[in-house]
Structures are given as structure tokens and as C-alpha cells.
Design a protein around this motif. Structure first.
Motif, PDB file in Angstrom:
ATOM      1  N   SER A   1       0.830  -1.206   0.000  1.00 32.42           N
ATOM      2  CA  SER A   1       0.000   0.000   0.000  1.00 32.42           C
ATOM      3  C   SER A   1       0.858   1.247   0.000  1.00 32.42           C
ATOM      4  O   SER A   1       1.741   1.424   0.847  1.00 32.42           O
ATOM      5  CB  SER A   1      -0.917  -0.022   1.225  1.00 32.42           C
ATOM      6  OG  SER A   1      -1.160   1.283   1.685  1.00 32.42           O
ATOM      7  N   LEU A   2       0.589   2.127  -0.947  1.00 36.75           N
ATOM      8  CA  LEU A   2       1.341   3.377  -1.023  1.00 36.75           C
ATOM      9  C   LEU A   2       1.146   4.199   0.241  1.00 36.75           C
ATOM     10  O   LEU A   2       2.097   4.763   0.782  1.00 36.75           O
ATOM     11  CB  LEU A   2       0.893   4.186  -2.238  1.00 36.75           C
ATOM     12  CG  LEU A   2       1.307   3.656  -3.610  1.00 36.75           C
ATOM     13  CD1 LEU A   2       0.947   4.665  -4.682  1.00 36.75           C
ATOM     14  CD2 LEU A   2       2.793   3.380  -3.652  1.00 36.75           C
ATOM     15  N   ASN A   3      -0.058   4.279   0.699  1.00 34.44           N
ATOM     16  CA  ASN A   3      -0.333   5.069   1.902  1.00 34.44           C
ATOM     17  C   ASN A   3       0.439   4.544   3.098  1.00 34.44           C
ATOM     18  O   ASN A   3       0.995   5.317   3.886  1.00 34.44           O
ATOM     19  CB  ASN A   3      -1.837   5.049   2.203  1.00 34.44           C
ATOM     20  CG  ASN A   3      -2.624   5.913   1.228  1.00 34.44           C
ATOM     21  OD1 ASN A   3      -2.179   6.994   0.864  1.00 34.44           O
ATOM     22  ND2 ASN A   3      -3.759   5.414   0.796  1.00 34.44           N
ATOM     23  N   ALA A   4       0.475   3.220   3.246  1.00 33.07           N
ATOM     24  CA  ALA A   4       1.188   2.638   4.375  1.00 33.07           C
ATOM     25  C   ALA A   4       2.681   2.936   4.290  1.00 33.07           C
ATOM     26  O   ALA A   4       3.324   3.243   5.296  1.00 33.07           O
ATOM     27  CB  ALA A   4       0.947   1.132   4.425  1.00 33.07           C
TER      28      ALA A   4
ATOM     29  N   ALA B   1       4.066   5.509   2.796  1.00 35.31           N
ATOM     30  CA  ALA B   1       4.242   6.925   3.104  1.00 35.31           C
ATOM     31  C   ALA B   1       4.209   7.157   4.614  1.00 35.31           C
ATOM     32  O   ALA B   1       5.040   7.894   5.160  1.00 35.31           O
ATOM     33  CB  ALA B   1       3.142   7.737   2.425  1.00 35.31           C
ATOM     34  N   LYS B   2       3.305   6.492   5.282  1.00 36.86           N
ATOM     35  CA  LYS B   2       3.188   6.663   6.720  1.00 36.86           C
ATOM     36  C   LYS B   2       4.471   6.199   7.418  1.00 36.86           C
ATOM     37  O   LYS B   2       4.974   6.862   8.326  1.00 36.86           O
ATOM     38  CB  LYS B   2       1.979   5.883   7.244  1.00 36.86           C
ATOM     39  CG  LYS B   2       1.578   6.261   8.654  1.00 36.86           C
ATOM     40  CD  LYS B   2       0.304   5.545   9.082  1.00 36.86           C
ATOM     41  CE  LYS B   2      -0.894   5.957   8.233  1.00 36.86           C
ATOM     42  NZ  LYS B   2      -2.124   5.241   8.581  1.00 36.86           N
TER      43      LYS B   2
ATOM     44  N   SER C   1       3.096  12.123   3.925  1.00 33.77           N
ATOM     45  CA  SER C   1       1.692  11.919   3.635  1.00 33.77           C
ATOM     46  C   SER C   1       1.544  11.189   2.308  1.00 33.77           C
ATOM     47  O   SER C   1       2.397  11.287   1.422  1.00 33.77           O
ATOM     48  CB  SER C   1       0.959  13.256   3.580  1.00 33.77           C
ATOM     49  OG  SER C   1       0.209  13.446   4.753  1.00 33.77           O
ATOM     50  N   GLY C   2       0.460  10.469   2.173  1.00 29.50           N
ATOM     51  CA  GLY C   2       0.235   9.614   1.019  1.00 29.50           C
ATOM     52  C   GLY C   2       0.538  10.227  -0.340  1.00 29.50           C
ATOM     53  O   GLY C   2       1.341   9.689  -1.095  1.00 29.50           O
ATOM     54  N   PRO C   3      -0.084  11.324  -0.662  1.00 30.53           N
ATOM     55  CA  PRO C   3       0.081  11.897  -2.003  1.00 30.53           C
ATOM     56  C   PRO C   3       1.524  12.256  -2.354  1.00 30.53           C
ATOM     57  O   PRO C   3       1.852  12.397  -3.531  1.00 30.53           O
ATOM     58  CB  PRO C   3      -0.780  13.163  -1.938  1.00 30.53           C
ATOM     59  CG  PRO C   3      -1.809  12.859  -0.915  1.00 30.53           C
ATOM     60  CD  PRO C   3      -1.127  12.018   0.104  1.00 30.53           C
TER      61      PRO C   3
ATOM     62  N   LEU D   1       4.078  10.497  -2.408  1.00 26.84           N
ATOM     63  CA  LEU D   1       4.755   9.461  -3.197  1.00 26.84           C
ATOM     64  C   LEU D   1       4.492   9.602  -4.689  1.00 26.84           C
ATOM     65  O   LEU D   1       5.239   9.071  -5.510  1.00 26.84           O
ATOM     66  CB  LEU D   1       4.341   8.075  -2.721  1.00 26.84           C
ATOM     67  CG  LEU D   1       4.717   7.722  -1.282  1.00 26.84           C
ATOM     68  CD1 LEU D   1       4.581   6.232  -1.061  1.00 26.84           C
ATOM     69  CD2 LEU D   1       6.135   8.169  -0.969  1.00 26.84           C
ATOM     70  N   TYR D   2       3.444  10.327  -5.021  1.00 28.04           N
ATOM     71  CA  TYR D   2       3.127  10.491  -6.441  1.00 28.04           C
ATOM     72  C   TYR D   2       4.129  11.402  -7.147  1.00 28.04           C
ATOM     73  O   TYR D   2       4.093  11.531  -8.368  1.00 28.04           O
ATOM     74  CB  TYR D   2       1.684  10.981  -6.616  1.00 28.04           C
ATOM     75  CG  TYR D   2       0.691   9.873  -6.373  1.00 28.04           C
ATOM     76  CD1 TYR D   2       0.114   9.199  -7.428  1.00 28.04           C
ATOM     77  CD2 TYR D   2       0.385   9.461  -5.077  1.00 28.04           C
ATOM     78  CE1 TYR D   2      -0.783   8.168  -7.217  1.00 28.04           C
ATOM     79  CE2 TYR D   2      -0.509   8.431  -4.852  1.00 28.04           C
ATOM     80  CZ  TYR D   2      -1.089   7.786  -5.922  1.00 28.04           C
ATOM     81  OH  TYR D   2      -1.958   6.759  -5.698  1.00 28.04           O
TER      82      TYR D   2
ATOM     83  N   ARG E   1       0.639   2.911  -7.914  1.00 32.61           N
ATOM     84  CA  ARG E   1       0.979   1.620  -7.342  1.00 32.61           C
ATOM     85  C   ARG E   1       1.572   0.682  -8.399  1.00 32.61           C
ATOM     86  O   ARG E   1       2.539  -0.049  -8.135  1.00 32.61           O
ATOM     87  CB  ARG E   1      -0.291   0.987  -6.746  1.00 32.61           C
ATOM     88  CG  ARG E   1      -0.035  -0.001  -5.647  1.00 32.61           C
ATOM     89  CD  ARG E   1      -1.341  -0.634  -5.182  1.00 32.61           C
ATOM     90  NE  ARG E   1      -1.506  -1.958  -5.743  1.00 32.61           N
ATOM     91  CZ  ARG E   1      -1.383  -3.070  -5.015  1.00 32.61           C
ATOM     92  NH1 ARG E   1      -1.144  -3.017  -3.739  1.00 32.61           N
ATOM     93  NH2 ARG E   1      -1.526  -4.256  -5.579  1.00 32.61           N
TER      94      ARG E   1
END
Lengths: 222, 222
Positions: free
Chosen positions: B37-40, B42-43, B48-50, B52-53, B59
Motif C-alpha cells: 500500500s502506497l499510503n502505508a 508513506a506513513k 503523507s500519502g500523495p 509518493l506520487y 501503485r
DNA sequence: TGTACATCAGTGAACGCGCGTTCACTGATGTAC
DNA sequence: TGTACATCAGTGAACGCGCGTTCACTGATGTAC
């Protein structure tokens, strides 16, 4: 999948359970176990999500059922072939056919393990049934006076002690098993993609070479 | 993982990309690709999640990178062993060691395919590097140029033409590959569980038997 | 060397989604007298 | 045989969660004169 039941409610329960499983399989066939969703199955069946909790305690129980059914199906197929008097090469072809008929069912058993899932004893027992047939098929009368068939079907802990790995029969059975899985796993994962040869022929050769009896001298280290 | 870069911003980008990948691998090591999970990630990185973009378009690109790196690592390992002058048996042990050192990395390549993912050409090319080394290791100068095994490679495209190996060599390479995968996939999936024998020895025997040159006589039935 | 500008990393809010699972409830089905 | 009761299938709302991804924006970093 079902056994005969008396009371209509039990009968109905069994029918619905089967229908849930059928939808689960078709969902798995589409995109693997990981995408399996109770809500999606319920929607396909025209029911609401929570309804399925009448039939399965949760997602995990359903997956366990599917894995058990997959093992059961393979074990039955293998045993039927054995009782019809098959050779090792023919048995390999039978198993390959079984795997190709539903790749995701094969992968559910022999593919990447489901994260966090651990097989209950019942499933281990079915797995041992399969191995027992492999041992029978690979048995060579000159190897040992005793067939280890019964031992396998008992407690699996006695495997190692009752069946010395140096036994040529055990060695052949393990080779049969690993060579089979090697061809099948690569074929089903598409790794033979552009190579243009028949994996069935390769498998036949692998198993045929196995039977040529060379392994006896190699077991010293095991 | 990185190449040397000049401008500090590019350098920084590469560092962060690597850090993302490292967290991705440790996440995969825990519970497989499907839970990635990208969000995980990043955490874990305190972002914050975005964010990584900025580094991955999504993904899918991250997963593709991971698969490519896994192939690259295996290809480098295999090539290094070959250039150091390895035997087939030793090469099998090297690959097994590579797989055991990070089972999920192996499974990402050779396990159940990621649903909906299709390998780009670059990855196919790396895969072919690996096969090329296998062919070299399995090459035997005394092989006759033609055997009935050619049938296996019937509609073959780049394979037979691009690779200067004689047919028995190709046969041995395929057997090497499938026997290796057979032992490894069963071992890593835990199917040898309670059997108490050393899969490394089984693998060594499988590959040793391969080298004994028996395969030539078995192709007659093709 | 300092200043003006452009570039880009990272944020926080938001969208829409689907998941597993629980809960109180309705309505149908089977059971007992 | 009909009636009273218990059983159970299925519903709809709700909870909490995490996901991938977009968007407008802030603040820092590098670049050019």
C-alpha cells in the motif's frame, strides 16, 4: 460437494453454501484469491452482504473451505487414476490436466501461500493422501518389502522415521513431485510464454527419466 | 539500486525512490505483494500519502519496479556465479540461496502472477539473460547438433535462433530450470513442512542427475 | 554577491470506493400439540 | 387438522477502516542575471 441430508433446511443450507463456493471459484478464476470478497459474492447471488454470515463465519472460513475442496478434488483425481492402474508418466499427465482445467485452483494450493493462513490438520491429511499415491506409483518391489502407504495415512510425524529418505522409492516420489511442480508452476505462471514447446512433453520426459532407476546410488547423503 | 547522478535534486529523487522501495520490500516480506500500500509506505516514511506520487506514477509503477529489481538481482547473481566458473549443481545452490534470502522476492517473480499485471519487454529481456546463463552452464561440447528434442522447440521464435545451443543443451537447461523451480516453490511454500529432509540435498541430486547425460536416449518418443 | 524568478517537494483536504463485520429487525418456514 | 410457537434466512442501516488518486496550495531549493 454435498452429502445427502434429511431435513429440508439443512439441505437448503448446503445448496446455498455450494452456490457461494461456486461464485467464489469463478471470482478466483478471474483474479486470484486476494480479490475474493464476500460482499461481491453476495451481490452476484442477489443477496445482501451480511446474509452470507448465515453460511460462513467469515472470509477466512470460506477460503479454508475452498482450499480443502481443492485438495480434495486433487486427491480424488489422483486416487482414481491410481486405482485404474496408472503409470507415473500417465499420472503426471492426469495431474497436469487437473491443474490446467482450473489454474487458480492449482495455484490456491501450490502457489504463493495466502498471507497469514495456516493449514489445519484436516488439509494436511488430504495432502498426505496425495503423497501416498505418489509413493505407490513410484514404488519398486525390489526397493523394500513393505509399502509405506499406511504409515503416510496415519500421523504425519512418523513420516521421517518410518520412511527413511534414503529409500529409493521415497526419493523417486519426491523427485516426481518436485519435477511435476516445477513444470506446472512455470507453465501456469506463463514463464514458458514465447518458447513454443509443449510443456506436456517436457513433463513426460522428466517423469520418464525419473523411472529409469538411476536414483539409487545418489541417496547416500540424505 | 541507484546510479550516480549529478544534480542534487535528481540525486535526492533517487534516494527517496530507493527508500520507498526498501519500505515496499519490507512490507512485501511481511505479507506479500497483495498487501502493498502506497499510503502505508508513506506513513512509515513519515510522509503523507500523495507525496509518493512525486516519485511513482502509482501503485502499478512501483510494483513493476520491484519486479524488475528482483529479476535484475537474480540475473546479476546468476551471471556472477557463471563468470566465476560454476558447475550446474553449484549454480542451483546459489539460486536457492538467493531465493531463501528473501522468499517473497522469489515469489514475486515465480509465484502466483499478480492479477492483471503483464511484464514489459524490459523484464522479459532480463529473464532471458538468466536463461542464457542456464544454457551456458548446461552446454556440453559433445552434444550432437540435432536430436528429436527439436520437436519441443517447434514454433520457437527468438529462442533457438538467437541462442547457439544444441538441442540436448536446451533440454538440459529446461530440465535444470524446472527441477530447480519444483524444489524451490515447494520448499518456500512450506509443503515439505514436517518431512525432515534437506531440500538443498534433494535439489543437488536433481541437478546432478540432470548432468549425467541420460536425456539423449529419452527423446525418441517425441 | 545579491536579488528575482522558476522549479519542485510535500501538505491537507477531499472524493469515491469497497471491504469485513455487528446489530436489531422482519418475514417466512418448520415443529409440536 | 388447525393453531401457537420456535427457528432461522435475509434485510438494511451503520461502524470503522484503508485504499488509490486528484487538486489547490505552501514553502523550500536551485538557477540566472
Amino acid at each position: 460437494m454435498t452429502e445427502s441430508v434429511r431435513k429440508p433446511r439443512e439441505r437448503y443450507r448446503a445448496q446455498v453454501r455450494d452456490e457461494v463456493k461456486r461464485h467464489a471459484w469463478s471470482q478466483i478464476a478471474g483474479a486470484g484469491v486476494t480479490t475474493l470478497s464476500l460482499n461481491a459474492i453476495a451481490k452476484e447471488m442477489g443477496m445482501s452482504g451480511p446474509a452470507l454470515y448465515r453460511y460462513f463465519s467469515g472470509r477466512d472460513e470460506l477460503i479454508t473451505e475452498l482450499i480443502r475442496d481443492a485438495y480434495r478434488s486433487l486427491a480424488d483425481t489422483v486416487r482414481a487414476a491410481f486405482e485404474a492402474g496408472t503409470t507415473a508418466v500417465a499420472l503426471a499427465a492426469v495431474i497436469r490436466k487437473w491443474a490446467l482445467s482450473d489454474p487458480h485452483r492449482y495455484l490456491l494450493i501450490y502457489g504463493t501461500p495466502v498471507p497469514g493462513y495456516h493449514a489445519p490438520d484436516e488439509i494436511t491429511a488430504i495432502s498426505n493422501e496425495i503423497l501416498a499415491v505418489l509413493l505407490e506409483v513410484c514404488a519398486d518391489p525390489s526397493d523394500q518389502p513393505k509399502t509405506p502407504f499406511d504409515v503416510l495415512l496415519g500421523t504425519n510425524r512418523e513420516w521421517a522415521s518410518a520412511l527413511p529418505a534414503s529409500s529409493p522409492t521415497v526419493h523417486r516420489a519426491l523427485s516426481f513431485w518436485t519435477r511435476l511442480q516445477g513444470v506446472l508452476s512455470l507453465e501456469l505462471a506463463g514463464h514458458f510464454g514465447p518458447m513454443g514447446f509443449d510443456p506436456g512433453l517436457l513433463l513426460a520426459e522428466e517423469v520418464a527419466e525419473l523411472s529409469s532407476g538411476l536414483s539409487s546410488g545418489l541417496s547416500s547423503g540424505l
